[in-house]
Design an enzyme around this catalytic site. Structure first.
Site, PDB file in Angstrom:
ATOM      1  N   ASP A 299      -1.748  -3.417   2.081  1.00 35.41           N
ATOM      2  CA  ASP A 299      -1.429  -3.270   0.674  1.00 35.41           C
ATOM      3  C   ASP A 299      -0.524  -2.043   0.545  1.00 35.41           C
ATOM      4  O   ASP A 299      -0.474  -1.203   1.447  1.00 35.41           O
ATOM      5  CB  ASP A 299      -2.729  -3.089  -0.120  1.00 35.41           C
ATOM      6  CG  ASP A 299      -2.486  -2.841  -1.592  1.00 35.41           C
ATOM      7  OD1 ASP A 299      -1.710  -3.586  -2.209  1.00 35.41           O
ATOM      8  OD2 ASP A 299      -3.074  -1.877  -2.127  1.00 35.41           O
TER       9      ASP A 299
ATOM     10  N   ASP B 169       0.267   0.094  -2.843  1.00 29.85           N
ATOM     11  CA  ASP B 169      -0.092   1.168  -3.767  1.00 29.85           C
ATOM     12  C   ASP B 169      -1.454   1.757  -3.437  1.00 29.85           C
ATOM     13  O   ASP B 169      -2.448   1.033  -3.309  1.00 29.85           O
ATOM     14  CB  ASP B 169      -0.105   0.648  -5.201  1.00 29.85           C
ATOM     15  CG  ASP B 169       1.256   0.142  -5.641  1.00 29.85           C
ATOM     16  OD1 ASP B 169       2.248   0.390  -4.912  1.00 29.85           O
ATOM     17  OD2 ASP B 169       1.329  -0.505  -6.700  1.00 29.85           O
TER      18      ASP B 169
ATOM     19  N   ASP C  49      -6.951  -0.677  -0.909  1.00 32.40           N
ATOM     20  CA  ASP C  49      -7.773   0.233  -1.707  1.00 32.40           C
ATOM     21  C   ASP C  49      -8.584  -0.492  -2.775  1.00 32.40           C
ATOM     22  O   ASP C  49      -9.455   0.120  -3.393  1.00 32.40           O
ATOM     23  CB  ASP C  49      -6.881   1.267  -2.403  1.00 32.40           C
ATOM     24  CG  ASP C  49      -6.050   0.630  -3.510  1.00 32.40           C
ATOM     25  OD1 ASP C  49      -6.321   0.902  -4.695  1.00 32.40           O
ATOM     26  OD2 ASP C  49      -5.139  -0.157  -3.201  1.00 32.40           O
TER      27      ASP C  49
END
Length: 285
Positions: free
Chosen positions: A18, A20, A191
């Protein structure tokens, strides 16, 4: 540190990241709000609202409902924006905004995966025209990202492909089939609790800077939980990263801006989080 270099007689493997709060320290979509304000695309009120959204996101991430509320607001905000203007704005600011917020730990991990013989794939809900230049700078082999619909040179507020939640897992499985990846030996990093399907798709899932829900899930499943906290300018890591391909030219600041301009339209596409889902080809570098 990761272990041994892989035996290339075995099936191929990859590491899926991922973007961000996993590779970079902020939301790539919200980071451009000030630049869009300076370019006349949004007003001061919108800047303040996106700044608040960035603050909330950094504190605790965003669950599905929060992302839906943000999607509704931002999709209305960017509808009708001129694509060329957005490209020019992102081309002028991408290097300044993204370069300082690359996590040193993520850059090192990407390097280690490459040294181990694994492909690196960025899988992001953000727009392709922002994710692709970032992927190139990181030395990623492929990217999967959201793509926005454009009509008459303007954003329509709809998306052609939405890289979110289960769709990320579908893209990973399609890549595994087309590229010959053994998913049981692949890695994934995120996250957000919304990326559990992506993490479940591989044999080595990792939670990075996890929101509370993902931290609980990772703990319950015995997944490693990592903490990245050292942003570093990407250019400081160039000697340790994979060589910049000669075909792209020297990675000077102007060159990076030109590369960003090629696909900057979905800086805004990342702002549009629709649940429309269509099959999407990945980008291979």
């Amino acid at each position: 540190m990761l272990s041994v270099v892989e035996n290339h007689s075995l099936p191929r493997t990859a590491a899926f990241f991922d973007l961000d709060k996993t590779v970079i320290a902020k939301s790539s979509t919200l980071t451009f709000s000030k630049s869009f304000y300076q370019g006349g695309l949004i007003n001061r009120r919108a800047v303040l609202r996106t700044a608040y959204a960035q603050f909330v996101y950094l504190l605790g991430g965003a669950d599905h409902d929060q992302m839906e509320r943000m999607r509704e607001y931002l999709s209305a905000l960017c509808r009708g924006w001129n694509v060329q203007q957005v490209r020019e704005i992102v081309a002028e600011t991408l290097h300044d905004l993204i370069d300082p917020i690359i996590y040193d730990e993520a850059a090192s991990l990407i390097e280690e995966h490459h040294l181990a013989g694994r492909d690196v794939v960025i899988v992001s809900t953000s727009g392709a025209e922002v994710v692709e230049p970032i992927g190139r700078l990181l030395g990623a082999d492929r990217v999967v990202a959201t793509r926005m619909v454009v009509a008459d040179g303007r954003f329509t507020g709809e998306v052609e492909y939405y890289a979110y939640g289960p769709t990320k897992a579908e893209a990973i499985r399609e890549l595994a089939e087309s590229e010959g990846y053994d998913l049981a030996r692949c890695y994934a990093y995120s996250d957000s609790i919304t990326d559990v399907p992506m993490l479940e798709a591989v044999g080595h899932p990792h939670a990075v800077n996890a929101d509370r829900a993902l931290r609980r899930e990772a703990t319950a499943r015995g997944w490693p939980v990592l903490s990245f906290s050292r942003p570093v300018r990407l250019k400081q890591r160039v000697p340790g990263m994979r060589p910049w391909p000669a075909a792209w030219g020297t990675p000077t600041r102007p060159a990076l801006a030109v590369a960003a301009a090629v696909g900057a339209a979905a800086a805004t596409a990342g702002l549009v989080w629709y649940t429309q889902r269509r099959r999407a080809p990945y980008v291979r570098f």
